[in-house]
Design a protein around this motif. Sequence first.
Motif, PDB file in Angstrom:
ATOM      1  N   GLY A 116       0.834  -1.190   0.000  1.00 15.97           N
ATOM      2  CA  GLY A 116       0.000   0.000   0.000  1.00 15.97           C
ATOM      3  C   GLY A 116       0.874   1.246   0.000  1.00 15.97           C
ATOM      4  N   GLY A 122      -8.005 -12.230   5.931  1.00 18.68           N
ATOM      5  CA  GLY A 122      -9.297 -12.226   6.628  1.00 18.68           C
ATOM      6  C   GLY A 122      -9.137 -12.391   8.127  1.00 18.68           C
ATOM      7  N   GLY A 171      -1.571  -4.269  -0.348  1.00 19.50           N
ATOM      8  CA  GLY A 171      -1.504  -3.886   1.069  1.00 19.50           C
ATOM      9  C   GLY A 171      -2.403  -2.696   1.366  1.00 19.50           C
TER      10      GLY A 171
HETATM   11  N1  UDP Z   1      -4.006  -7.099   8.101  1.00 18.93           N
HETATM   12  C1  UDP Z   1      -4.471  -8.123   8.893  1.00 18.93           C
HETATM   13  N2  UDP Z   1      -4.540  -9.397   8.401  1.00 18.93           N
HETATM   14  C2  UDP Z   1      -4.115  -9.710   7.138  1.00 18.93           C
HETATM   15  C3  UDP Z   1      -3.598  -8.675   6.334  1.00 18.93           C
HETATM   16  C4  UDP Z   1      -3.557  -7.380   6.829  1.00 18.93           C
HETATM   17  O1  UDP Z   1      -4.866  -7.900  10.027  1.00 18.93           O
HETATM   18  O2  UDP Z   1      -4.202 -10.895   6.738  1.00 18.93           O
HETATM   19  C5  UDP Z   1      -4.001  -5.711   8.606  1.00 18.93           C
HETATM   20  C6  UDP Z   1      -2.798  -5.375   9.481  1.00 18.93           C
HETATM   21  O3  UDP Z   1      -3.214  -4.504  10.489  1.00 18.93           O
HETATM   22  C7  UDP Z   1      -1.881  -4.667   8.491  1.00 18.93           C
HETATM   23  C8  UDP Z   1      -2.876  -3.890   7.648  1.00 18.93           C
HETATM   24  O4  UDP Z   1      -3.978  -4.803   7.523  1.00 18.93           O
HETATM   25  O5  UDP Z   1      -0.995  -3.822   9.152  1.00 18.93           O
HETATM   26  C9  UDP Z   1      -2.413  -3.449   6.277  1.00 18.93           C
HETATM   27  O6  UDP Z   1      -1.663  -4.433   5.654  1.00 18.93           O
HETATM   28  P1  UDP Z   1      -0.044  -4.328   5.479  1.00 18.93           P
HETATM   29  O7  UDP Z   1       0.529  -3.574   6.613  1.00 18.93           O
HETATM   30  O8  UDP Z   1       0.461  -5.722   5.273  1.00 18.93           O
HETATM   31  O9  UDP Z   1       0.047  -3.497   4.146  1.00 18.93           O
HETATM   32  P2  UDP Z   1       1.353  -2.894   3.402  1.00 18.93           P
HETATM   33  O10 UDP Z   1       2.435  -2.671   4.414  1.00 18.93           O
HETATM   34  O11 UDP Z   1       1.759  -3.922   2.378  1.00 18.93           O
HETATM   35  O12 UDP Z   1       0.847  -1.665   2.758  1.00 18.93           O
END
Ligand code: UDP
Length: 253
Positions: free
Chosen positions: A16, A138, A55
């Motif tokens: 993200g 999920g 993300g």
């Molecule tokens: N998250 C979660 N379970 C999952 C995937 C994501 O609880 O299976 C939540 C978690 O709080 C995470 C947020 O969603 O910090 C956003 O995802 P992530 O930080 O992995 O995104 P990125 O860093 O790739 O942007």
Amino acid sequence: MSTGSSYTRVLLKLSGEALLGTERDFGIDETVIRNYAQEIKSAVDLGAEIAIVIGGGNIFRGVQNAMKGMTRAHADYMGMLATMINGMALQDALEQAGLQTRLQSSIKMEEIAEPFIRRRAIRHLEKGRVVIFGAGTGNPYFTTDTAAALRGLEIDAEMILKGTRVNGVFTADPEKNDDAKRFVRIHGDEMIRRSLQVMDMTALTLCRESAMPLHIFDMGMSGNLNRVLQGENVGTQVHWNEEAEAPYVAEEA
Ligand code: UDP
């Protein structure tokens, strides 16, 4: 379909945070998402089946300050919803680029996305549709890296591609150290031993158990996704091959 890709089916993980671009500290940069859509379109034109896990950091970390003291699981569900916002934005950009897409969510929200159904996702891919997996696994306490490893294994992807803002994994921080060299190839165990923060341990352990290769590369550089798919020397390949001659191969100085 054309067979310019060395891989039939891959899982592309997009962070993200990369959607922020260089100007923003919250939300989605229009140019970045449009460029991503073009890169993905070229990859599909090359003949690859592409599934994407996206993300939510660009939206989620922006609200994290306001969430201090919030229950972890509750906050994590909010994070998963953030990935759906990015998933919808990416879906629209991909369709504007002329691709057919499906968005599947790990949390039911049937007005905007199909529920995640493994066999259905595979069928979409076989028909040339790009499938975006939103809402992570999920489950709270996981990350979208883990969702990428899990979904990649479930759909029988040949490789997980992690599109980031840097061109792979380096011996040191390339922005602070002129001597930093890019790993061209590295064994996953060596990466863990060196504590190279490429993916979280849960995601890596999943990949390790099934010897799922990874490729980390700069998604911001035009043409890179296709270069990876054509087996060119960009980014870093992570393999689990015990017979490999050396634990790693670093770029020539
Ligand atoms: N998250 C979660 N379970 C999952 C995937 C994501 O609880 O299976 C939540 C978690 O709080 C995470 C947020 O969603 O910090 C956003 O995802 P992530 O930080 O992995 O995104 P990125 O860093 O790739 O942007």
